[in-house]
Write a protein that holds these residues in place. Structure first.
Motif, PDB file in Angstrom:
ATOM      1  N   GLU A  33      36.573  46.361  35.546  1.00 44.30           N
ATOM      2  CA  GLU A  33      35.396  45.987  35.589  1.00 44.30           C
ATOM      3  C   GLU A  33      34.271  45.467  36.653  1.00 44.30           C
ATOM      4  N   VAL A  34      35.148  44.442  37.629  1.00 48.90           N
ATOM      5  CA  VAL A  34      34.808  43.741  38.773  1.00 48.90           C
ATOM      6  C   VAL A  34      34.038  45.690  39.653  1.00 48.90           C
ATOM      7  N   ARG A  35      35.050  46.051  39.965  1.00 46.71           N
ATOM      8  CA  ARG A  35      35.109  47.201  40.410  1.00 46.71           C
ATOM      9  C   ARG A  35      33.570  48.546  39.810  1.00 46.71           C
ATOM     10  N   GLU A  36      33.601  48.430  38.781  1.00 48.50           N
ATOM     11  CA  GLU A  36      32.438  49.427  38.231  1.00 48.50           C
ATOM     12  C   GLU A  36      31.143  48.846  37.972  1.00 48.50           C
ATOM     13  N   LEU A  37      31.300  47.418  38.013  1.00 45.97           N
ATOM     14  CA  LEU A  37      29.785  47.073  38.589  1.00 45.97           C
ATOM     15  C   LEU A  37      29.735  47.175  40.488  1.00 45.97           C
ATOM     16  N   PHE A  38      30.416  47.111  41.235  1.00 52.37           N
ATOM     17  CA  PHE A  38      30.688  47.310  42.256  1.00 52.37           C
ATOM     18  C   PHE A  38      29.987  48.068  43.149  1.00 52.37           C
ATOM     19  N   LEU A  39      30.139  49.380  42.433  1.00 52.38           N
ATOM     20  CA  LEU A  39      30.613  50.525  43.180  1.00 52.38           C
ATOM     21  C   LEU A  39      29.044  51.647  42.457  1.00 52.38           C
ATOM     22  N   ALA A  40      28.914  50.953  41.074  1.00 57.93           N
ATOM     23  CA  ALA A  40      27.282  51.864  40.898  1.00 57.93           C
ATOM     24  C   ALA A  40      26.282  50.483  40.793  1.00 57.93           C
ATOM     25  N   ASN A  41      26.724  49.806  41.664  1.00 61.32           N
ATOM     26  CA  ASN A  41      25.220  49.161  41.902  1.00 61.32           C
ATOM     27  C   ASN A  41      24.444  49.597  41.319  1.00 61.32           C
ATOM     28  N   GLU A  42      23.127  49.348  41.199  1.00 55.08           N
ATOM     29  CA  GLU A  42      21.006  49.831  41.381  1.00 55.08           C
ATOM     30  C   GLU A  42      21.271  49.530  42.529  1.00 55.08           C
ATOM     31  N   PHE A  67      21.459  49.110  48.681  1.00 53.91           N
ATOM     32  CA  PHE A  67      22.731  49.026  48.861  1.00 53.91           C
ATOM     33  C   PHE A  67      24.041  49.691  49.226  1.00 53.91           C
ATOM     34  N   ASP A  68      25.078  49.728  49.591  1.00 59.89           N
ATOM     35  CA  ASP A  68      25.883  50.249  50.509  1.00 59.89           C
ATOM     36  C   ASP A  68      27.315  49.477  50.237  1.00 59.89           C
ATOM     37  N   VAL A  69      28.300  49.912  48.915  1.00 59.99           N
ATOM     38  CA  VAL A  69      29.698  49.222  48.965  1.00 59.99           C
ATOM     39  C   VAL A  69      30.994  50.187  49.126  1.00 59.99           C
ATOM     40  N   LYS A  70      32.164  49.518  50.016  1.00 57.63           N
ATOM     41  CA  LYS A  70      32.952  50.272  49.582  1.00 57.63           C
ATOM     42  C   LYS A  70      34.446  50.303  49.328  1.00 57.63           C
ATOM     43  N   GLN A  71      34.803  50.544  48.638  1.00 58.25           N
ATOM     44  CA  GLN A  71      36.192  49.259  48.296  1.00 58.25           C
ATOM     45  C   GLN A  71      36.910  50.200  48.983  1.00 58.25           C
ATOM     46  N   LYS A  72      37.488  48.824  49.753  1.00 57.67           N
ATOM     47  CA  LYS A  72      38.359  49.041  51.226  1.00 57.67           C
ATOM     48  C   LYS A  72      39.679  49.632  50.958  1.00 57.67           C
ATOM     49  N   ILE A  73      40.896  48.535  50.300  1.00 57.17           N
ATOM     50  CA  ILE A  73      41.969  49.520  50.098  1.00 57.17           C
ATOM     51  C   ILE A  73      42.238  50.044  49.430  1.00 57.17           C
ATOM     52  N   LYS A  74      42.972  51.488  48.853  1.00 59.14           N
ATOM     53  CA  LYS A  74      42.721  52.728  48.233  1.00 59.14           C
ATOM     54  C   LYS A  74      43.108  52.069  47.233  1.00 59.14           C
ATOM     55  N   GLU A  75      44.683  51.912  46.944  1.00 60.67           N
ATOM     56  CA  GLU A  75      45.060  51.288  45.434  1.00 60.67           C
ATOM     57  C   GLU A  75      44.993  49.346  45.696  1.00 60.67           C
ATOM     58  N   ASP A  76      44.988  48.721  44.646  1.00 64.00           N
ATOM     59  CA  ASP A  76      45.013  47.929  43.709  1.00 64.00           C
ATOM     60  C   ASP A  76      45.774  47.298  44.486  1.00 64.00           C
ATOM     61  N   GLN A  77      46.287  46.028  45.160  1.00 75.29           N
ATOM     62  CA  GLN A  77      47.557  45.446  45.331  1.00 75.29           C
ATOM     63  C   GLN A  77      47.631  44.547  44.933  1.00 75.29           C
ATOM     64  N   SER A  78      48.967  43.832  44.845  1.00 76.32           N
ATOM     65  CA  SER A  78      49.204  42.530  43.907  1.00 76.32           C
ATOM     66  C   SER A  78      50.212  41.422  44.855  1.00 76.32           C
ATOM     67  N   ILE A  79      49.765  40.408  44.546  1.00 77.04           N
ATOM     68  CA  ILE A  79      50.319  39.059  44.864  1.00 77.04           C
ATOM     69  C   ILE A  79      50.712  38.049  44.223  1.00 77.04           C
ATOM     70  N   VAL A  80      51.389  37.755  44.210  1.00 79.29           N
ATOM     71  CA  VAL A  80      51.789  36.734  43.205  1.00 79.29           C
ATOM     72  C   VAL A  80      51.541  35.074  43.954  1.00 79.29           C
ATOM     73  N   ILE A  81      50.926  34.136  42.952  1.00 79.36           N
ATOM     74  CA  ILE A  81      50.603  33.042  43.255  1.00 79.36           C
ATOM     75  C   ILE A  81      50.602  32.580  42.321  1.00 79.36           C
ATOM     76  N   ASN A  82      52.258  31.096  42.789  1.00 81.30           N
ATOM     77  CA  ASN A  82      52.089  29.787  42.340  1.00 81.30           C
ATOM     78  C   ASN A  82      52.770  31.057  40.617  1.00 81.30           C
ATOM     79  N   GLY A  83      53.456  31.577  40.308  1.00 82.71           N
ATOM     80  CA  GLY A  83      54.045  32.519  39.914  1.00 82.71           C
ATOM     81  C   GLY A  83      53.776  33.833  38.813  1.00 82.71           C
ATOM     82  N   GLN A  84      52.256  33.735  38.816  1.00 86.85           N
ATOM     83  CA  GLN A  84      51.272  34.417  38.168  1.00 86.85           C
ATOM     84  C   GLN A  84      50.890  35.948  39.839  1.00 86.85           C
ATOM     85  N   ASN A  85      51.579  36.854  39.052  1.00 90.98           N
ATOM     86  CA  ASN A  85      51.014  38.183  39.606  1.00 90.98           C
ATOM     87  C   ASN A  85      49.310  38.569  39.046  1.00 90.98           C
TER      88      ASN A  85
END
Length: 326
Positions: free
Chosen positions: A17-26, A41-59
């Motif tokens: 949902e975030v990506r759709e709004l960020f990259l298709a900005n008016e 507006f110029d918005v670029k996704q910098k990491i090709k694929e979403d990465q994961s990280i565990v924070i306090n037991g949650q992914n």
């Protein structure tokens, strides 16, 4: 130094949902009171694929977005103003959070623009960092007294089974302190091993009624060196991470991934754990604080005596060599 404020999204739930709004900005959004237009507006996704990280037991899944835009005032005498920065967006599937390298009003406006949410009922809320004033002094005395090795618990819930592990967190160095003192000296570095610098820092602490800034070099788990500064320039605390000084398991990763992960680890794991341990430390009270300052006074006296002895010995040696030369 990477400085970023934390924001929570009360509407969006996942990164798509975030990506759709960020990259298709008016391309154009009107400012408040129609005083100008945000455009280019110029918005670029910098990491090709979403990465994961565990924070306090949650992914959590995360990605980093670089952005820039222009603000063009309706007054032709005012030059267009460019704003650029980045947002680290991360989600656990139930909520979305953002780190943005801007503060206060600038951060909120930029996020609302990227989410096409300007001039509408906002669905982002600031998550300020707030700590009690005594936290800085507690942390410093822990390091000074050689009691700066902590066990950080890492709880996780996987396949309906709960596991508890722990990681070591060591404060290896105090890099800087800042506060207000009776003679208006506002800052001093605590780095280095010179006796003169050591005495200056201790004297500063004795005169400082409040500490506002503390720079730390720590090791945590598989992260050999992380340097960050906790600062309170205004109402809320700001945590700045020095990416260039990092050593550890993330060293081989891209800069975008490294920035994202270190902002998350420092702000959402390390810093909250330190605050939690401060609040749970019942041994740190007024009596212990007075004993700490008494110890500082004795150390200053001892270090000054050592410094003076060293100076006298050097003068005596220089005089004896001069006599031999004659």
């Amino acid at each position: 130094m990477e400085k970023a404020s934390l924001w929570i999204d009360t509407k969006l739930k996942n990164l798509n949902e975030v990506r759709e709004l960020f990259l298709a900005n008016e391309d154009n959004q009107r400012s408040h009171a129609n005083a100008g237009t945000y455009t280019n507006f110029d918005v670029k996704q910098k990491i090709k694929e979403d990465q994961s990280i565990v924070i306090n037991g949650q992914n959590w899944l995360f990605n980093k977005f670089d952005y820039s835009y222009l603000y063009k005032s309706n007054d032709d005498l005012i030059d267009p103003q460019e704003t650029s920065g980045y947002v680290v967006a991360f989600s656990n599937g139930d909520e979305v959070r953002y780190f943005i390298n801007y503060f206060s009003q600038n951060a909120q406006v930029s996020l609302q623009l990227l989410l096409n949410n300007l001039n509408k009922a906002t669905h982002i809320e600031s998550k300020p960092v707030i700590v009690e004033e005594g936290f800085f002094l507690w942390l410093f005395q822990k390091y000074y007294n050689g009691d700066a090795e902590f066990q950080i618990s890492n709880s996780s819930d996987s396949n309906n089974s709960v596991s508890n592990t722990s990681s070591n967190l060591n404060i290896n160095s105090i890099l800087a302190v800042k506060g207000d003192t009776s003679d208006q000296i506002t800052s001093i570095n605590a780095s280095g091993d010179q006796i003169s610098n050591y005495v200056s820092v201790l004297s500063f602490l004795l005169e400082s009624s409040k500490l506002y800034k503390l720079g730390l070099r720590i090791s945590y788990d598989s992260h050999k060196t992380i340097e960050f500064t906790i600062d309170k320039p205004r109402k809320n605390n700001v945590v700045s991470v020095d990416i260039s000084k990092y050593e550890g398991v993330l060293s081989a990763e891209s800069m975008d991934s490294k920035i994202s992960k270190l902002l998350i680890i420092v702000n959402l794991v390390i810093f909250p754990k330190l605050i939690q341990m401060y609040k749970e430390d019942k041994s740190w009270n007024q009596q212990e604080m007075e004993m700490f300052f008494d110890g500082l006074s004795r150390d200053i006296t001892s270090k000054i005596a050592t410094l003076l002895t060293g100076v006298k010995d050097k003068v005596a040696l220089d005089n004896s060599q001069t006599s031999l030369d004659v």
